[in-house]
Scaffold this active site. Structure first.
Site, short mmCIF file in Angstrom:
data_model
loop_
_atom_site.label_atom_id
_atom_site.label_comp_id
_atom_site.label_asym_id
_atom_site.label_seq_id
_atom_site.Cartn_x
_atom_site.Cartn_y
_atom_site.Cartn_z
N GLU A 9 6.54 -74.94 -126.05
CA GLU A 9 6.73 -74.80 -124.60
C GLU A 9 6.42 -73.36 -124.19
O GLU A 9 7.17 -72.45 -124.53
CB GLU A 9 8.17 -75.14 -124.19
CG GLU A 9 8.57 -76.58 -124.37
CD GLU A 9 9.99 -76.86 -123.88
OE1 GLU A 9 10.55 -75.99 -123.18
OE2 GLU A 9 10.53 -77.92 -124.21
N GLU A 28 14.45 -79.56 -128.74
CA GLU A 28 15.20 -78.34 -129.03
C GLU A 28 16.49 -78.57 -129.81
O GLU A 28 17.30 -77.64 -129.94
CB GLU A 28 15.46 -77.56 -127.73
CG GLU A 28 14.18 -77.11 -127.05
CD GLU A 28 14.40 -76.46 -125.70
OE1 GLU A 28 15.51 -76.57 -125.16
OE2 GLU A 28 13.45 -75.83 -125.19
#
Length: 891
Positions: free
Chosen positions: A558, A492
């Site tokens: 995710e 991320e």
């Protein structure tokens, strides 16, 4: 001399393979390697007065020292010696001293190992290899310090030439002092605690995350393998094998050639030049080159390209076989002596990527064919780093059984071990490998739990040079595995700009330019963020319609839901006093749970379980949770698959496993006991799959193979709660490769069943011989969204037969008589005949199965006979079947 040897065979026109075989049977000084994995002793450094030089002297007595677990961490050693309680059970972890409170000295330890190794002769060499020490260490052998300065970095391998320090009498002592991470971090409940753990080049989750409690020693120790390696004068370092497979291929049929490229770094530590031959044998062919190595030098050597004719290709799971070749790489010196050899398992395949303009995301191609990614996120196998080949094999086997084709190794953990990759090679799981870093610790978001501001955290880790050196080393360690598909700069967030630039522009082009490098896990270069937000999710339990009808990120790294196991799993780590089930308040929409459940990071099922009837106790709660589990993960994968190549090029579940006894996001528990999540995925992810959208009733077929499937019959039936069958529709169908095809809606029939209190929809694909090749049974709620019909389901009349097909393989046949009710949601388990406890791990071809009236299902069960020498029993229980235990027929 070697050149003359090969010239002789060339002149006599004998096959080169024959020349090779003659070389192999000649007397050779072949390389050997063994692991130092037992007989270690340890002591807390504060209790040791001797220096490393004195401590590694073989005469210093160690009678007061304790046994150590190596490979392992300090906490593992303490656990194995009974000094701390099992941190996986109850609240035990909370009562183990945390390094943030004790200080680093508490977990600073000496490790000592005595071993036999004779002093080498005739320029032969001996090396000590340490594959992973966390975090810093000094290494001593027989009174000599091996490292010039303190070695630091959890992931940087160490190799010491110990030839001149080997004791003449063969009795050697190795002493290593291991220091914890430089910055241990405050485990204050944040993601990675206060974030300071990321100042090290190491694992971030050890300070705690939303799915794990802090690891008290932060994984301090000699956590990976220690080996002694013996070679001749020349050593082969970091061989590199690249396979090129031009064009678009099919798994079957005659293949055009593939290109094999091999190189290696050769090292000559001796004081004399060494001439010889670097060669490899693969598929019966030998490729070689003459080399003369200068004294005390290293040289990178590239062998000529080899065209492998009609190659047996390696494919991801579901698309083709996982063929592997063994490549024997050797350096041969005068006298036909093998100075060093490396055996490498090679999967012949080529990876490419391209931008999919329709989905606005990148797609992955293998051997010229596009692959729809069905993946799962992975942390590590065990938070205490107790890794083993068997456990890796079992866990990756489970992922294969889920019909997944990719595992993403999350960036708050580690670059996975070679044994993990070997298992992925075997089972066909591509790997998306994050490097170390996370948006949580490394400053993507403002976070009041963090010690430093975002600008400061953005510069983590403290030592950029060590980070880059460690990455280069780890790339060389795993780059030959065909399963490794994607390198990712971090979770991320990108690493700091100077690190990113070096990775992208230098390290990857030089060390591994055959794979896709993506800057971070939800980068817009991977998945265009057209929806806003973080680029991940949703997380947690969802109405099934969300997975089917609400568009999310086109390559979603995710997305996940819930995942507790059944009651048998709870009994392994939650004590009897804490086995109270959660309570959900529909008014406040909050879950009330026991403190132990909170400690183990329970994520709520909200009101989804109550739809099956208010649970009576924890066993009933856990059993009903499995229905939710199955439905959630089947819908997740079916929903994404229904939009493949239109909305999506891939999806990766958050997450498929936990490295400790967490109560969220897992397809099997820490003890390798699968739950219904695994089999919901097994169903929803099957390569050729019939499915039905629960919101609009559209029946469709998804084909995740490279084959066209023709002359199939698509059959859809309904079953009432009482077992009455109605044919809704049947039609011949054909599907082309890698496509989803819509046929008709059965919404009216579904609505009618719901008004009648619920029921079942059965969708089947039949081949031309009327054999079922895909079956999908959905259970429907009533018109209020409750499963009131299931609560009225008559008792099952299922008949069960068992047979030991072969050692370690049990065949179970489930037969449901005509005019009987649906035998719904049956869990099969192999159990110990004496104790009644489940055998683990065990692999089921399917589970949580439903059997329709007048039909039969066969389940094949595989287990390891060596671990369980006596014949087990079969346990079966279902929604409308009380538990039965049956003996297994041995003939």
């Amino acid at each position: 001399m070697i050149a003359a040897f090969f010239n002789m065979f060339s002149k006599t026109r004998l096959p080169i393979a024959l020349a090779f075989s003659i070389l192999l049977i000649s007397k050779a000084s072949a390389q050997t390697q063994y692991e130092l994995n037992s007989g270690w002793l340890c002591n807390k450094a504060s209790m040791v007065n001797a220096a490393g030089e004195q401590l590694s002297g073989s005469n210093l007595p160690l009678s007061s020292w304790q046994h150590a677990t190596v490979p392992g961490t300090v906490l593992t050693t303490q656990l194995d010696n009974g000094q701390v309680p099992d941190p996986f059970i109850g609240m035990n972890n909370k009562h183990i001293p945390d390094i943030y409170s004790t200080g680093r000295d508490y977990y600073t330890y000496w490790f000592v190992k005595d071993f036999k190794e004779a002093s080498p002769q005739n320029n032969n060499q001996v090396y000590l290899n340490l594959r992973g020490v966390n975090y810093s260490c000094n290494v001593f052998l027989n009174g000599h310090k091996l490292n010039v300065k303190l070695h630091s970095g959890m992931f940087l391998r160490q190799c010491y030439n110990i030839t001149k320090w080997i004791a003449r009498n063969g009795n050697n002592r190795l002493a290593i002092i291991v220091y914890p991470t430089d910055v241990v971090g405050n485990p204050n409940g944040g993601q990675g605690g206060d974030g300071a753990i990321a100042r090290n080049v190491g694992i971030q989750y050890t300070a705690g995350w939303d799915w794990i409690q802090p690891v008290p020693d932060r994984n301090t120790g000699i956590w990976d393998k220690v080996t002694i390696e013996k070679t001749g004068a020349v050593k082969i370092n970091d061989p590199h094998v690249v396979t090129l497979v031009p064009g678009a291929r099919q798994p079957e049929g005659q293949q055009q050639p593939a290109i094999i490229q091999v190189s290696a770094l050769l090292e000559n530590p001796t004081s004399l030049p060494v001439p010889g031959v670097l060669q490899y044998e693969m598929d019966g062919k030998i490729i070689s080159t003459n080399v003369t190595l200068k004294h005390k030098s290293s040289q990178q050597v590239q062998l000529r390209d080899y065209n492998l004719k009609n190659p047996k290709l390696w494919w991801p799971n579901g698309y083709g076989p996982q063929n592997l070749y063994t490549l024997h790489l050797q350096f041969i010196t005068s006298g036909n002596k093998v100075s060093d050899r490396k055996n490498i398992e090679v999967g012949v395949r080529q990876l490419t990527t391209e931008w999919n303009a329709r989905t606005e995301s990148r797609q992955l191609n293998v051997n010229g064919q596009k692959i729809f990614i069905k993946g799962g996120n992975w942390i590590v196998s065990d938070e205490l780093l107790r890794f083993s080949d068997k456990r890796y094999d079992a866990e990756i086997h489970f992922h294969r059984d889920m019909n997944l084709n990719l595992i993403r190794v999350w960036g708050g953990a580690l670059i996975e071990r070679p044994e993990f990759y070997a298992a992925c090679d075997k089972y066909g799981l591509l790997v998306f490998q994050d490097m170390w870093g996370s948006g949580d610790c490394n400053g993507r978001w403002q976070d009041p739990m963090k010690l430093d501001d975002q600008w400061t955290r953005r510069k983590y880790p403290d030592d950029h040079e060590l980070y880059l050196k460690s990455i280069a080393d780890q790339v060389k360690m795993i780059r030959n595995y065909p399963s490794l598909a994607i390198w990712c700069g971090g979770n991320e967030i990108t690493p700091p700009e100077d690190i990113l630039t070096a990775l992208r522009d230098t390290i990857m082009p030089e060390l591994d330019n055959s794979r896709w490098f993506v800057e971070y896990s939800n980068s817009e270069n991977m998945s265009r963020n057209v929806l806003g937000g973080n680029g991940d999710g949703p997380y947690g339990i969802q109405p099934l319609s969300v997975f089917w009808d609400q568009r999310t990120f086109p390559f979603n790294s995710e997305v996940g839901s819930v995942g507790v196991n059944d009651y048998e799993s709870f009994k392994r780590f939650i004590t009897a006093d804490d086995r109270s089930m959660p309570e959900y308040d529909e008014t406040t929409r909050k879950n009330k749970v026991d403190s132990v459940w909170e400690y183990h990071k329970y994520i709520g099922y909200d009101g989804f379980i109550d739809k099956y009837g208010k649970p009576k106790n924890l066993a009933d709660f856990a059993a009903k949770a499995q229905l939710v589990n199955y439905d959630q993960y089947r819908a997740l994968m079916e929903g994404f698959s229904s939009h493949m190549w239109d909305w999506y090029t891939g999806v990766i579940i958050w997450k498929t496993q936990n490295p400790w006894t967490a109560l969220r996001g897992q397809m099997y528990d820490y003890y390798l006991d699968p739950n219904a999540c695994l089999y919901g995925l097994h169903n929803g992810s099957e390569p050729l799959h019939v499915m039905c959208n629960p919101t609009d009733g559209m029946v469709m077929v998804t084909n995740n193979t490279f084959k066209a499937h023709t002359n199939m019959m698509l059959v859809v039936k309904s079953y009432s709660i009482g077992g009455k069958e109605d044919l809704i529709s049947q039609v011949f169908c054909d599907v082309t490769p890698t496509i989803v095809k819509r046929y008709f809606s059965i919404k009216e029939h579904m609505d009618k069943l719901s008004k009648d209190g619920g029921g079942f929809i059965d969708a089947e694909l039949l081949d031309s011989n009327k054999n079922i090749i895909s079956q999908n049974i959905y259970w429907l709620a009533d018109d209020k969204g409750e499963y009131s019909g299931l609560q009225k389901l008559p008792p099952s009349q299922i008949q069960v037969s068992t047979k030991l097909s072969s050692p370690g393989k049990v065949t179970v046949t489930l037969t449901n008589p005509a005019n009987a009710p649906v035998a719904f949601f049956n869990r099969l388990s192999l159990v110990d005949a004496q104790t009644g406890k489940r055998l683990l791990p065990v692999f089921y071809s399917d589970n949580y199965v439903s059997v329709l009236p007048g039909t039969q299902k066969t389940i094949v069960i595989d287990y390891e006979t060596g671990q369980y020498p006596t014949l087990p029993m079969l346990s079966i229980n279902g929604w409308n079947l009380k538990e039965q235990r049956l003996s297994i027929a041995s003939k």
